[in-house]
Design a protein around this motif. Sequence first.
Motif, mmCIF file in Angstrom:
data_model
loop_
_atom_site.group_PDB
_atom_site.id
_atom_site.type_symbol
_atom_site.label_atom_id
_atom_site.label_comp_id
_atom_site.label_asym_id
_atom_site.label_seq_id
_atom_site.Cartn_x
_atom_site.Cartn_y
_atom_site.Cartn_z
ATOM 1 N N SER A 195 1.136 -1.495 -0.126
ATOM 2 C CA SER A 195 0.049 -0.348 0.212
ATOM 3 C C SER A 195 0.342 1.683 0.230
ATOM 4 N N VAL A 196 0.423 2.444 -0.751
ATOM 5 C CA VAL A 196 1.225 2.976 -0.671
ATOM 6 C C VAL A 196 0.184 5.122 0.210
ATOM 7 N N GLN A 197 -0.689 4.300 0.272
ATOM 8 C CA GLN A 197 -1.131 5.525 1.298
ATOM 9 C C GLN A 197 -0.236 6.428 2.225
ATOM 10 N N PRO A 198 -0.625 7.566 2.462
ATOM 11 C CA PRO A 198 0.734 7.707 3.822
ATOM 12 C C PRO A 198 -0.764 7.538 4.946
ATOM 13 N N SER A 199 0.436 7.011 6.047
ATOM 14 C CA SER A 199 -0.635 7.074 7.274
ATOM 15 C C SER A 199 -0.345 8.335 8.076
ATOM 16 N N ARG A 200 -1.145 8.706 9.321
ATOM 17 C CA ARG A 200 -1.196 9.603 10.238
ATOM 18 C C ARG A 200 0.491 9.933 10.367
ATOM 19 N N ALA A 201 1.169 8.936 11.020
ATOM 20 C CA ALA A 201 2.518 8.672 11.134
ATOM 21 C C ALA A 201 3.111 9.445 9.813
ATOM 22 N N ASP A 202 2.797 9.195 8.534
ATOM 23 C CA ASP A 202 3.867 9.598 7.665
ATOM 24 C C ASP A 202 4.489 11.158 7.711
ATOM 25 N N GLU A 203 2.127 11.154 7.399
ATOM 26 C CA GLU A 203 2.604 12.905 7.468
ATOM 27 C C GLU A 203 2.742 13.572 8.693
ATOM 28 N N ALA A 204 3.110 12.987 10.235
ATOM 29 C CA ALA A 204 3.110 13.832 10.943
ATOM 30 C C ALA A 204 5.189 13.436 11.121
ATOM 31 N N LEU A 205 5.110 12.479 10.625
ATOM 32 C CA LEU A 205 7.360 12.312 9.898
ATOM 33 C C LEU A 205 7.609 13.962 9.103
ATOM 34 N N THR A 206 6.890 14.038 8.637
ATOM 35 C CA THR A 206 7.057 14.678 6.972
ATOM 36 C C THR A 206 6.939 16.136 7.649
ATOM 37 N N GLN A 207 5.477 16.339 8.728
ATOM 38 C CA GLN A 207 5.607 18.307 9.111
ATOM 39 C C GLN A 207 7.016 18.172 9.895
ATOM 40 N N THR A 208 7.254 17.253 10.000
ATOM 41 C CA THR A 208 8.911 16.860 11.272
ATOM 42 C C THR A 208 9.481 17.630 11.085
ATOM 43 N N LEU A 209 9.830 16.882 9.317
ATOM 44 C CA LEU A 209 11.187 17.073 9.129
ATOM 45 C C LEU A 209 11.205 18.414 8.090
ATOM 46 N N LYS A 210 10.563 18.575 7.699
ATOM 47 C CA LYS A 210 10.038 20.582 7.320
ATOM 48 C C LYS A 210 10.589 20.750 8.737
ATOM 49 N N THR A 211 10.202 20.940 9.420
ATOM 50 C CA THR A 211 10.159 21.874 10.970
ATOM 51 C C THR A 211 11.630 22.003 10.934
ATOM 52 N N ALA A 212 11.814 21.048 11.058
ATOM 53 C CA ALA A 212 13.642 20.546 11.405
ATOM 54 C C ALA A 212 14.343 21.192 10.213
ATOM 55 N N LEU A 213 14.139 20.687 9.051
ATOM 56 C CA LEU A 213 15.474 21.340 7.703
ATOM 57 C C LEU A 213 15.041 23.097 7.877
ATOM 58 N N ALA A 214 13.761 23.368 7.981
ATOM 59 C CA ALA A 214 13.488 24.709 7.567
ATOM 60 C C ALA A 214 14.462 25.664 8.110
ATOM 61 N N LEU A 215 14.879 24.788 9.831
ATOM 62 C CA LEU A 215 15.824 26.073 10.735
ATOM 63 C C LEU A 215 17.109 25.786 9.727
ATOM 64 N N VAL A 216 17.712 24.917 8.962
ATOM 65 C CA VAL A 216 18.959 25.537 8.138
ATOM 66 C C VAL A 216 18.968 25.684 6.575
ATOM 67 N N ASP A 217 17.700 26.249 6.380
ATOM 68 C CA ASP A 217 16.814 26.443 5.353
ATOM 69 C C ASP A 217 17.241 25.641 3.750
#
Length: 225
Positions: free
Chosen positions: A180-202
């Motif tokens: 299955s390739v449907q994203p789970s809630r954990a997949d969505e949460a991980l994506t947002q966490t990494l977006k926030t972390a990586l945004a700190l270093v542009d």
Amino acid sequence: MTLKDLPPDARPREKLLARGASALSDVELLALLLRTGLAGKSVLHLAQELLDTFGGVAGLLHTGADDLKRIKGLGGPAKRAELMAVLELARRALTQQLTEQPAFESPGAVKDYLQLILGNRAHEVFAVLFLNAQNRLIAMEELFRGTLTQTSVYPREVVLRALHHHAAAVVLAHNHPSGSVQPSRADEALTQTLKTALALVDVRVLDHVIVGRGKALSMAEEGIV
């Protein structure tokens, strides 16, 4: 049975020359590489066995020499070497395509590349494509491995690797061995966490691709990233 034993209009080589490579099935293309089968097993049947064993072309492209050795009919080093050489050329062609042109001028190439790398894994793998300011591929790294159901991903490590490569952007990717390739809630949460972390270093997160056997889903195309 060899390909020469087939009727002329059924021979893959003649069919390819007359109608083009796209007219051939996966089995016929692979049979051209193998050339000969075994006693009691035609080359077309051997090609079909290979595709069935390794999960189609995508799975075969991720197959190692030791795996091929276990297939009766591929015990000889010459035939295995030829097949491995062709598979490696296919891998390098996709890699070159992503390093020489902006990745998102051809989103399909990104999915193809990730299916090639991750699509046939029996365990879950989290990988990151590091891109330069022109969205060309710098490197792809498999950063974390997990069980069949979960992977622990550490944002600090992803940030450190992005800084190491001087990346301007990344594409996140992981596989679902279940298919299955449907994203789970954990997949969505991980994506947002990494977006926030990586945004700190542009560093921008352009996409998170989920890969299954023979298919892939772009969370950016789904409006999730």
